[in-house]
Design a protein around this motif. Structure first.
Motif, PDB file in Angstrom:
ATOM      1  N   VAL A   1     -15.209  38.944  15.656  1.00  0.00           N
ATOM      2  CA  VAL A   1     -15.376  39.736  16.874  1.00  0.00           C
ATOM      3  C   VAL A   1     -16.693  40.500  16.797  1.00  0.00           C
ATOM      4  O   VAL A   1     -16.959  41.225  15.838  1.00  0.00           O
ATOM      5  N   THR A   2     -17.536  40.333  17.809  1.00  0.00           N
ATOM      6  CA  THR A   2     -18.842  40.999  17.838  1.00  0.00           C
ATOM      7  C   THR A   2     -18.920  42.130  18.857  1.00  0.00           C
ATOM      8  O   THR A   2     -19.728  43.038  18.704  1.00  0.00           O
ATOM      9  N   GLU A   3     -18.101  42.078  19.891  1.00  0.00           N
ATOM     10  CA  GLU A   3     -18.119  43.121  20.915  1.00  0.00           C
ATOM     11  C   GLU A   3     -16.712  43.340  21.459  1.00  0.00           C
ATOM     12  O   GLU A   3     -15.927  42.396  21.594  1.00  0.00           O
TER      13      GLU A   3
ATOM     14  N   ASN B   1     -14.973  47.474  13.039  1.00  0.00           N
ATOM     15  CA  ASN B   1     -16.136  48.278  12.635  1.00  0.00           C
ATOM     16  C   ASN B   1     -17.259  48.218  13.679  1.00  0.00           C
ATOM     17  O   ASN B   1     -18.437  48.142  13.331  1.00  0.00           O
ATOM     18  N   LEU B   2     -16.861  48.266  14.948  1.00  0.00           N
ATOM     19  CA  LEU B   2     -17.864  48.199  16.011  1.00  0.00           C
ATOM     20  C   LEU B   2     -18.298  49.579  16.472  1.00  0.00           C
ATOM     21  O   LEU B   2     -19.384  49.738  17.017  1.00  0.00           O
ATOM     22  N   GLY B   3     -17.421  50.564  16.288  1.00  0.00           N
ATOM     23  CA  GLY B   3     -17.742  51.888  16.804  1.00  0.00           C
ATOM     24  C   GLY B   3     -17.569  51.919  18.308  1.00  0.00           C
ATOM     25  O   GLY B   3     -17.538  50.899  18.980  1.00  0.00           O
TER      26      GLY B   3
ATOM     27  N   TYR C   1     -12.733  43.420  27.361  1.00  0.00           N
ATOM     28  CA  TYR C   1     -13.061  42.093  26.849  1.00  0.00           C
ATOM     29  C   TYR C   1     -13.215  42.127  25.336  1.00  0.00           C
ATOM     30  O   TYR C   1     -13.493  43.169  24.728  1.00  0.00           O
ATOM     31  N   ILE C   2     -13.004  40.962  24.740  1.00  0.00           N
ATOM     32  CA  ILE C   2     -13.219  40.748  23.303  1.00  0.00           C
ATOM     33  C   ILE C   2     -14.146  39.543  23.180  1.00  0.00           C
ATOM     34  O   ILE C   2     -13.784  38.447  23.623  1.00  0.00           O
TER      35      ILE C   2
END
Length: 203
Positions: A126-128, A178-180, A147-148
């Motif tokens: 997962v990036t966003e 760990n995206l914040g 959204y994922i």
């Protein structure tokens, strides 16, 4: 279970009855006995399957960090050189799915009682994670959306009538991936937050 109860349970009709010494009896031929045994075996199998479903759901509810039904639809990111996707905001292809956040994965089940997920995504992919505009349906129900996005270009769009549920999923995924949360804020909103004087902890 006596013979009369078995007949009532399985709705066998037209069987010959006879009485002796005040005891009710039923005479079954070989075909009827085989049918009765088959129905009993089917019920036992169904009972075992339902028991397994309930045990699996209980395990999910006990161990998952987050779980619940959301409306889901899938989209793929546009690759370099591809034309931009058509505007499909009016396409109602949302499907209810039971999402489970457990261990290193997000699991998607068609139903909460399914023993195996329909799909899964690693949190490391997962990036966003972020909000999407709300949707107002024909019945005037408002659905809150997020959204994922994965590094493979697959985008899960999720919605729910509960804003609290959506906020919980966004917060949990941003934390676990760990995206914040700063990356998902509107730039103007973040600028306003940054301009607020911070208290001196030494006071």
């Amino acid at each position: 279970m006596n013979a009369a109860s078995m007949l009532k349970l399985f709705s066998l009709r037209g069987l010959p009855w006879s009485g002796a010494d005040g005891q009710e009896k039923v005479v079954l031929n070989a075909t009827e006995v085989a049918s009765l045994r088959s129905e009993i075996a089917d019920l036992e199998e169904r009972e075992a399957h339902i028991k397994a479903q309930l045990e699996h759901l209980d395990e999910i509810l006990r161990s998952a960090r987050l779980s619940g039904y959301l409306y889901i639809r899938l989209r793929w990111a546009t690759l370099p050189g591809e034309p931009p996707p058509l505007d499909d905001t009016e396409v109602d292809d949302w499907l209810p799915r039971f999402l489970v956040l457990h261990g290193p994965c997000i699991y998607l089940y068609v139903s909460s009682t399914d023993l195996s997920p329909q799909d899964s995504t690693l949190l490391s992919d997962v990036t966003e994670v972020g909000p999407l505009p709300n949707i107002t349906r024909e019945d005037d129900e408002t659905r809150y959306c997020f959204y994922i996005l994965t590094r493979h270009g697959l985008r899960y769009e999720c919605s729910s009538a509960s804003k609290l549920q959506v906020d919980s999923w966004v917060a949990a995924l941003q934390r676990d991936c760990n995206l914040g949360s700063a990356g998902s804020k509107d730039p103007d909103e973040q600028e306003k937050l940054d301009s607020i004087p911070k208290l001196d902890n030494n006071l």
